[in-house]
Each structure stands twice: as C-alpha cells, then as structure tokens.
Scaffold this active site. Structure first.
Site, PDB file in Angstrom:
ATOM      1  N   ALA B  14       0.804  -1.059   0.007  1.00 50.48           N
ATOM      2  CA  ALA B  14      -0.068  -0.077  -0.169  1.00 50.48           C
ATOM      3  C   ALA B  14       0.729   1.389  -0.078  1.00 50.48           C
ATOM      4  O   ALA B  14       0.557   2.055  -0.711  1.00 50.48           O
ATOM      5  CB  ALA B  14      -1.086  -0.028   1.296  1.00 50.48           C
ATOM      6  N   ARG B  24       4.242   9.577  -9.766  1.00 49.75           N
ATOM      7  CA  ARG B  24       3.845   9.917 -11.149  1.00 49.75           C
ATOM      8  C   ARG B  24       3.012  11.165 -11.697  1.00 49.75           C
ATOM      9  O   ARG B  24       3.371  11.707 -12.584  1.00 49.75           O
ATOM     10  CB  ARG B  24       3.179   8.659 -11.556  1.00 49.75           C
ATOM     11  N   SER B  41       8.070  -3.552  -0.278  1.00 51.34           N
ATOM     12  CA  SER B  41       7.027  -4.095  -1.186  1.00 51.34           C
ATOM     13  C   SER B  41       7.181  -5.409  -0.864  1.00 51.34           C
ATOM     14  O   SER B  41       7.298  -6.397  -1.905  1.00 51.34           O
ATOM     15  CB  SER B  41       7.552  -3.776  -2.636  1.00 51.34           C
ATOM     16  N   HIS B  42       6.815  -5.971   0.285  1.00 45.24           N
ATOM     17  CA  HIS B  42       7.249  -7.443   0.385  1.00 45.24           C
ATOM     18  C   HIS B  42       5.793  -7.897   0.675  1.00 45.24           C
ATOM     19  O   HIS B  42       4.817  -7.591   0.629  1.00 45.24           O
ATOM     20  CB  HIS B  42       7.677  -7.586   1.966  1.00 45.24           C
ATOM     21  N   ALA B  43       5.806  -9.364   0.431  1.00 44.53           N
ATOM     22  CA  ALA B  43       4.574 -10.064  -0.070  1.00 44.53           C
ATOM     23  C   ALA B  43       4.406 -11.281   1.103  1.00 44.53           C
ATOM     24  O   ALA B  43       4.888 -12.420   0.810  1.00 44.53           O
ATOM     25  CB  ALA B  43       4.778 -10.762  -1.409  1.00 44.53           C
ATOM     26  N   PRO B  44       3.865 -11.002   2.130  1.00 44.86           N
ATOM     27  CA  PRO B  44       3.490 -12.022   3.211  1.00 44.86           C
ATOM     28  C   PRO B  44       2.830 -13.237   2.627  1.00 44.86           C
ATOM     29  O   PRO B  44       2.854 -14.346   3.141  1.00 44.86           O
ATOM     30  CB  PRO B  44       2.948 -11.159   4.366  1.00 44.86           C
ATOM     31  N   CYS B  45       1.917 -13.146   1.792  1.00 38.64           N
ATOM     32  CA  CYS B  45       1.224 -13.981   1.036  1.00 38.64           C
ATOM     33  C   CYS B  45       2.015 -15.384   0.607  1.00 38.64           C
ATOM     34  O   CYS B  45       1.633 -16.346   0.403  1.00 38.64           O
ATOM     35  CB  CYS B  45       0.415 -13.679  -0.056  1.00 38.64           C
ATOM     36  N   TYR B 421     -17.533 -20.960 -24.026  1.00 38.82           N
ATOM     37  CA  TYR B 421     -17.603 -22.264 -23.876  1.00 38.82           C
ATOM     38  C   TYR B 421     -16.764 -22.966 -24.718  1.00 38.82           C
ATOM     39  O   TYR B 421     -16.682 -22.656 -25.928  1.00 38.82           O
ATOM     40  CB  TYR B 421     -19.022 -22.759 -24.131  1.00 38.82           C
ATOM     41  N   TRP B 429     -23.436 -25.109 -20.287  1.00 41.88           N
ATOM     42  CA  TRP B 429     -24.220 -24.444 -19.154  1.00 41.88           C
ATOM     43  C   TRP B 429     -22.845 -24.404 -17.997  1.00 41.88           C
ATOM     44  O   TRP B 429     -23.027 -25.272 -17.307  1.00 41.88           O
ATOM     45  CB  TRP B 429     -25.301 -25.262 -18.632  1.00 41.88           C
TER      46      TRP B 429
END
Lengths: 443, 443
Positions: B14, B24, B41-45, B421, B429
């Site tokens: 964030a 920018r 910019s770390h990604a704990p996920c 499809y 469907w």
C-alpha cells in the site's frame, strides 16, 4: 378445452431447452420435437476431440437420448423426421418420416424454429475426399475417413479449422491449413494478438495465409489457390457456418445476418412463432446492430427465454456481445465483445492495450504467460472488447470481461474490481486489473 | 516555493503504491518512505510457500529492493527506520534509525499511514517454540526453526493456518490444527461448503474443531484447550491479524473494525493525512457498514487511490465486498461478498443454492468437480455472496462473481452473461450460469 400444442423444429440445444422450459411452465401442453437426424441435444463442439481420439463413445456427443428425454420431460420426440413444408399463415407443418416416408401434418399453437446452422460449402464436382465436420450423427464415419489420410488440407482458419488442425497433428497427420485472411482466428483476434498464435501454430503445421481457394479438384486431392497448387490426400472444409433457413419462405423474416430476426423474447414476426439457437438473429448490445453468434451458450439461453415465454414467464434475452474460446496446444484463446478492427468499423474511437503477464506470483512455480488485450471506447471509457491468450485461468477472466461489457462497465469499474489473489494461481495485480489500469490512467 | 513533502509510514504494497502514483502525478514532490524492517514491497502471502520449500530465495518475497525502487521512482526510502512519534496536529513525524539510533524529524505536507497489520497474539510466559508467520524479513529464521520440529500444532484454521498446514504436511510433519470454530475457513465459507474441506483436510492432519486454546505452556510444547491437552514440539499461532495502529493517539481516527477510518479518497479525519492498506477501514458495498479486508489487492488499489489523490487526480475507492482465495492440496477455495451466515446477521433475507458440476464437457478428459454456492438477496434478486471449491478455473469465476456483486448485478444479469464455452475447459451450461438459473427460476 383442447390442449395447446408446441411444435419445435430441430432437436439441438436450443430446441431441447425450449422444450424443457415450456414443459416446466405448462405441464399439460403437447410438445413435439421434430429432428432430422437420429440424435438430439447433440454437441458439435465435441467433434474435434472425438476425431482427435480423446474419447471413443460418440454417444457422449449427445446429452440425452430421445428415450431419456421423452421419459424425463414428457416431450414427444420424432427423430429422423424432416419438415417438408412450413405454413406459417395457417399454423401447420408437414413432416416426413425419413425411415418410411410417411407424412405427418401437425397444427400448432406455438412454433419454435431451431434448425441451427450448416457449414458453408465450396462448389466442386467430385467430393469423394472432401469433408465437413459438422454433425455428430456423422462423427464416426467422418473420423474413419479422415484417419485414413496422411496429408490433409484444412480450408479455413477459424475456430473449427484450428481445433481440427490440432486434432490431426496429434494423430501424426501432415496438416496444410489454408486461410484467406492475413492471420488465423481473425473473427476472434486482432492482428497484434493473432501473431502469437500464428507463430505457435506454424511450428506444427504448414500454414498458408492470405490465400483464397479457387478450385478443389480430383475429389479433394488438388487445391488451387490464388497463390499455388497443393496436392494432398483429402480436404476438410471449415470456412464457417450459416443459418439454416431453408424452410423459411417469407424473406421478411430474415435479418441482415441471414438469420431469423427475433425480439427480446425470441419471437419472430409471426405471432407465436419463435426462433432460437444458431438460426436466430439478435441484437448486439454494444453496437445496437443485428448480430448472430452461433454458439451453444447463446443457444441455451435463447431456448430458455423462448420456452419460458411460451410457458407464460417472461425473461428478456438481453442481446449478444460475441464471446468465444478455443485452444491450440497449450494455449487457450478467448475473446469477448468487439475486436478493435470491428469496433473501428462500427465507428468507435478505440483505445487499447496489451499486457503480457503471468498467471502466478513471481516466486510460485509453474506460472504461465498470459496475454490480455482490452479495448475501450475512448468517448465513454466503457470496455467494448477483450482478447486473452494463456495456458490457465483464461475462461473465467474472459467471462468476467464479458459481464463487464454486457453491463456497460467502465475501465474504472474494472480496475476497482476487488479481485481474488493467492500466489499459487494469481497476481496481487491481476493481469486484467493491470490492463484496466493501463487504459484508465491514459485519460 | 518550497517543494511539497509526502511522508509515507510503511513500505509494504500500500505504501509503495502510494509513493509510485504520487510520484507519477507530481514529478517534483519530495517523497520519503519510512520502513521499520529492511524490506519493502514485501509479500507476506508468499510465506507459506517459502516454508513449504517451493522456492528458496527469500528475496523473491519483495517486488523491489529499496535501491531499485529509489532509482526507478525517485523516492527516498529509509529502511530500518521506526516512527517513534506522530504529531498530526503539527504535521511532524520523528523516526529512529534502528541501526544507529539517530532521530530524524520530518515536517510533511501529506502523510500516508501504511503500517499494515500484525498477528493477533496469545499470552504466554515463554515463547521459545511459539511462532508467528507474518513478516518476510523473518522468513528464513522462522522456516529453519519450524523445520526442526516433527510434531507441530497450528492454532487457528483461517487462510494462513490452512496454508501452513499444507506446507508442513508436504514436508512430512505431523500437524495438529486446533480451530475454535465448528469448521475451517469460517470467514470464507458457510458450513455447507466448509464440510467438503474439513473432510479433505482431515485425511492429512489431525483436526480439532470447536476447541478454544486456554493456555500454551512449556515454551509452546503443551497446549491446553477447553477439550484436551496436547503435547507437540512447537506451536504456530495463526489466529488472525489486526490493524497496526500503535502510532495513532487520537482514538477518533479509529473505526469499529479497529482500523483507521477513511473516505472515498482514503483520507482520514486529519487534513492531508491518508490511510491505506491493512491499517485502513473502508465501507462494505453490500451492507453499507464499516469493513476491513487486509488483502494485497485491496492494499494496492487503496495506494493507487491515495497516491493519485495526493497527486491531484481523483479516483474514488468504491469500498469493499470481501474477496479471498486460498488452496489446500488440489483444491482452490474462494469467496466473494457475504457468507450466508454474515448476510443473515446483517438482516438480509437470503436465498441460496449449491451446484456440483464439472469443469469440462462430459466427454472431455481431465474434468474436475467444481462446487459453487451463490447467495442472493430475496428482496432485490441481487447477488450478495459466492463461494467456490474446485481444482481449476476457480479464480476467474470468483472474480466474475465479485464484479457482479460490486456492480449490484441481479441473478438475471448473471444468468444471461454470454459466457465462453469450449469442451476442454468449460460446460455449455457453465456451473456459474446453472447456479444463477437455479436461483432465478425460484422467483
């Protein structure tokens, strides 16, 4: 009071869905389906995979046998019956039993025309080795004939041509694909996206683009184009389909797409006469112009709409946008809405972007490249088209973009979609969101 | 004229996205990011997959190094800097350099608070074998410690608990998962959907549901619950996260979700002060009530919104619906909108359906079961929630349903989606369409 009678001409998806929903809404109605072949609820989309050999039971190409459907839905099904006359003014049809040539006359209260589409043909004298891959009732026969050939030409590089090319390559055939356009799948893709596919397909097959077939001779063994002469063992023609409107005498019923004009309840210009599926024209939601999309999901929803309306329940068919998906090798190829080419022809001022990204987090193994093109209307910032090429999670993304187009969503709406993320199958900035952002921030 | 200064507290997704877009839009602004750890910019996920051993380079858990980001975006980044005082009235922050204890005083024009979330803790005296899996800066250390254990308890069966359970099972560990609710993933799923997952997960791990942890003793080796006593080699606590609002003295800034209240531009109640990411509260689009969704896609779009607004470009953050996806073994598990449980608590009269279908045509090899639950508001026929369990094409479908919910689409809108499809990856469907039809036709 006499029971109402609904006659349905054509036992494909659209016709059988009409029958199902009319039955559900009106349990006591007489419902009779006339089907020219011996199959109902058949799935021509499966033919390339049957030919490829991914399954061997051609019965699987039908969702139901006539007996099952009759029993489950209480619908009278006449297979092998061909309509020989359709008298819309007097509400009468005449059907011929192809087994014994008996003629049936039927007066109807409601009629649903679901005669589908038929392959476009090229003219030639001798067609002993010229094949069309269209109807499941001929699946095994066509497969056996094609599998006896080694060098096969396919005329036409649309969805069916590309799918058949793969089916034949996987069976060790030498495939020559002749396509009149400058790139494959030109109704689905713009040139910038199609170039990825052209390159990939060229590794397996001999690809002749920008060539128009002038003549096929020697029963399908010699093909002469505006650029050369090719000798093969046989030829498959897959240059597209057209609405099967042979029964329609009143040309006022036919729209500019050559299919039968319908309103939002699938009604034609004749009272109580409906047209559904590949034979029916509807309106494009983006352009407001007549449109025709001969695909199973459209046929099913048209049948649902007509069946319910006949049954007294009103759901409006919203119109078409043109969604399709196919695959070649590892790649799924999908589109929805207008191509940029089309959009320009319709007078849109377009803005577009192509994003090359990956389907998984940078550190998660097995991620695959995915390429997404978005096309928006510069005046309204609404999404009007999308194209995707990728190896996984193409289907859901194209459906998402189809919904955005159908509901007139803008680039802002799409960017701010609260999308799902986990490293194993997505990106925290999903490629769709990145593409939307790229366009949104140009304004 | 002095240059404007934007201070950002927290270098996660964030915060860095806020920095990127402010830069920018305002090329000459001073932008300074303070980050407590040595990573941005770390990604704990990605942590469960690092622990599982799917990749070994923990640098991949960061999208950028501080140096790369400084160079590419011209943003001043102070890693290892902790904010020790935040004086919102006077627009001043004090940061301590954790390497040398130097104190920096900074006056700002704009401030973005992006301090993220922190794991909820259980109280205990000795935590030598109690672990939290939260921050990439500790990834290797935590991994090495956990991999030395054989019998591991995980407290909490939410997304992180389930992902860690899989990571440990794949490494041959004996896993005991203790969860206080009656079923796993109870914030994502209703009981009817979760039962499929409970059964599947139980094959690999020892699952204790409906158990509340009363005490963890012996440094994490003994767990006492309301229903038993368990001895293990160590314990991972994953009972959820909470907004990291330690710096906030003015309690009026905090909303009922315990995160910082924000408006549609991510502004807090202080002029020119923004909150973004896991520390920020927003509004639920379905309920109109305060909501908090600590997930990376939300954080990124909040940062985009704040960064642009600081830069003079206004995009409204539309609010939240709650979209999430996780996996266990072969199954992806996803949700969007409200669970039926939640919806009822908010006073909705719900109507719901569960469809079990397949991801491919009946004749195409390799199709996988997919289970879809849709929840609609009976009064408006609008979709308000969806849950999917399946092995392929779950992501795109949940995103499609998320868009439908965000844009207030009805069951009618969803049913009539012109979906794509082809037999190799879908059904004529589609299961989503079937589920929509099932609810639509109940009215």
């Amino acid at each position: 009071m006499n029971k109402e009678t609904l006659a349905i001409i054509g036992g494909g998806d659209a016709g059988m869905t009409t029958a199902s929903w009319a039955r559900r809404r009106k349990p006591h109605m007489n419902i009779i389906v006339f089907e020219k072949t011996n199959l109902i609820s058949h799935a021509p989309c499966g033919l390339p995979y049957f030919i490829e050999g991914l399954f061997d039971d051609e019965k699987l190409l039908s969702a139901y046998t006539p007996e099952e459907f009759e029993k489950e839905r209480n619908v009278n099904i006449r297979i092998n019956h061909e309509i020989i006359e359709l008298d819309l003014d007097n509400r009468v049809i005449y059907a011929k039993n192809r087994n014994n040539n008996d003629i049936i006359k039927l007066e109807y209260d409601y009629l649903a025309i679901a005669t589908g589409s038929k392959p476009k043909k090229i003219k030639y004298d001798n067609e002993s080795r010229i094949f069309y891959v269209h109807h499941p009732s001929l699946a095994r026969e066509v497969k056996e004939k094609i599998m006896n050939l080694n060098n096969v030409a396919i005329i036409g590089g649309g969805i069916l041509g590309v799918e058949l090319a793969e089916a034949l390559v996987r069976n060790g055939k030498n495939v020559l694909l002749i396509h009149k356009n400058a790139y494959l799948l030109n109704k689905m893709l713009d040139n910038d996206m199609a170039s990825y596919i052209n390159n990939y397909v060229s590794k397996d097959i001999k690809l002749k683009l920008n060539e128009e077939v002038l003549e096929i001779t020697d029963g399908g063994r010699v093909i002469i184009t505006n650029n050369g002469k090719y000798e093969v063992d046989g030829t498959i023609v897959s240059i597209g389909v057209e609405p099967n409107t042979e029964l329609i005498n009143d040309k006022n019923m036919i729209g500019e797409t050559k299919a039968i004009k319908t309103d939002e309840y699938m009604r034609t210009s004749y009272k109580d006469v409906y047209a559904v599926g590949d034979v029916a024209e509807s309106t494009n939601i983006i352009t407001g112009m007549p449109d025709w999309q001969p695909f199973a999901p459209v046929a099913g929803k048209m049948g649902f709409t007509a069946g319910n309306h006949i049954g007294g329940v009103n759901y409006r068919f919203p119109g078409l946008i043109g969604t399709a998906i196919t695959k070649y090798g590892e790649y799924f190829i999908a589109k929805t809405g207008l191509t940029e080419n089309e959009a320009k022809k319709y007078g849109f001022k377009t803005i577009s972007t192509i994003i090359r990204s990956n389907t998984r987090a940078r550190y998660y193994p097995g991620g695959k490249e995915i390429i997404i093109k978005l096309i928006a209307d510069e005046n309204t910032q609404k999404l009007i088209g999308a194209q995707i090429i990728g190896q996984e999670e193409v289907l859901g993304r194209i459906d998402l973009l189809a919904l955005a187009i159908m509901k007139s969503n803008t680039l802002y709406d799409l960017f701010y979609l609260e999308h799902a993320y986990m490293p194993a199958i997505s990106r925290s900035w999903d490629p769709v969101i990145l593409a939307a952002r790229s366009l949104l921030t140009k304004f």
